[in-house]
Design a protein around this motif. Sequence first.
Motif, PDB file in Angstrom:
ATOM      1  N   GLN A 142       0.874  -1.179   0.000  1.00  0.00           N
ATOM      2  CA  GLN A 142       0.000   0.000   0.000  1.00  0.00           C
ATOM      3  C   GLN A 142       0.904   1.220   0.000  1.00  0.00           C
ATOM      4  O   GLN A 142       1.738   1.372   0.887  1.00  0.00           O
ATOM      5  CB  GLN A 142      -0.917  -0.010   1.226  1.00  0.00           C
ATOM      6  CG  GLN A 142      -1.761   1.220   1.386  1.00  0.00           C
ATOM      7  CD  GLN A 142      -2.795   1.383   0.290  1.00  0.00           C
ATOM      8  OE1 GLN A 142      -3.344   0.416  -0.205  1.00  0.00           O
ATOM      9  NE2 GLN A 142      -3.050   2.613  -0.088  1.00  0.00           N
ATOM     10  N   ALA A 143       0.736   2.075  -0.993  1.00  0.00           N
ATOM     11  CA  ALA A 143       1.566   3.281  -1.089  1.00  0.00           C
ATOM     12  C   ALA A 143       1.230   4.253   0.041  1.00  0.00           C
ATOM     13  O   ALA A 143       0.120   4.214   0.584  1.00  0.00           O
ATOM     14  CB  ALA A 143       1.339   3.954  -2.431  1.00  0.00           C
ATOM     15  N   PRO A 185       4.525  -2.298   3.345  1.00  0.00           N
ATOM     16  CA  PRO A 185       5.257  -3.110   2.365  1.00  0.00           C
ATOM     17  C   PRO A 185       4.551  -4.450   2.123  1.00  0.00           C
ATOM     18  O   PRO A 185       3.805  -4.934   2.978  1.00  0.00           O
ATOM     19  CB  PRO A 185       6.613  -3.333   3.042  1.00  0.00           C
ATOM     20  CG  PRO A 185       6.293  -3.286   4.505  1.00  0.00           C
ATOM     21  CD  PRO A 185       5.178  -2.273   4.643  1.00  0.00           C
ATOM     22  N   GLN A 186       4.788  -5.030   0.968  1.00  0.00           N
ATOM     23  CA  GLN A 186       4.286  -6.377   0.689  1.00  0.00           C
ATOM     24  C   GLN A 186       5.136  -7.349   1.485  1.00  0.00           C
ATOM     25  O   GLN A 186       6.358  -7.253   1.518  1.00  0.00           O
ATOM     26  CB  GLN A 186       4.390  -6.690  -0.798  1.00  0.00           C
ATOM     27  CG  GLN A 186       3.897  -8.093  -1.127  1.00  0.00           C
ATOM     28  CD  GLN A 186       3.904  -8.356  -2.620  1.00  0.00           C
ATOM     29  OE1 GLN A 186       3.854  -7.436  -3.420  1.00  0.00           O
ATOM     30  NE2 GLN A 186       3.961  -9.616  -2.991  1.00  0.00           N
ATOM     31  N   THR A 187       4.505  -8.307   2.158  1.00  0.00           N
ATOM     32  CA  THR A 187       5.248  -9.257   2.987  1.00  0.00           C
ATOM     33  C   THR A 187       5.022 -10.709   2.588  1.00  0.00           C
ATOM     34  O   THR A 187       5.675 -11.595   3.105  1.00  0.00           O
ATOM     35  CB  THR A 187       4.853  -9.091   4.470  1.00  0.00           C
ATOM     36  OG1 THR A 187       3.442  -9.281   4.596  1.00  0.00           O
ATOM     37  CG2 THR A 187       5.243  -7.707   4.987  1.00  0.00           C
TER      38      THR A 187
END
Length: 117
Positions: free
Chosen positions: A5-6, A49-51
Amino acid sequence: GNMAQAPVMSVDRLRSLRNSSIDVKWLDKMIEVRELFGMAAEYPLQGVPQTVRVGHVNMPVLYICGLGDHSDLCGRPVFKRSAEYCVGGYRYLQADCGHNVLDCDKSEETDRVERTI
């Protein structure tokens, strides 16, 4: 999460970008959205962040992006590498427009996108 998500940008921050290389139409739309909804977000304002690794995609993928789109960073080599994860097929198209690839400034470019879809 599965997707990053920005960060959420304030109206003032977005307005400060007016003289940058960002597509003005796209920037104006983002300002409208932020004025309408404010800074409310389900995620932290600094972004997330993507995890989680998503893995391979088994269905055909068509990725179209506008070269003037500063949110998708179209034209970078990393997008061509996406084909490695699309085992069902992958097609990549760069359009000469901004974020909205179905409403390019040049009608022939919009037509090219629509024909590809």
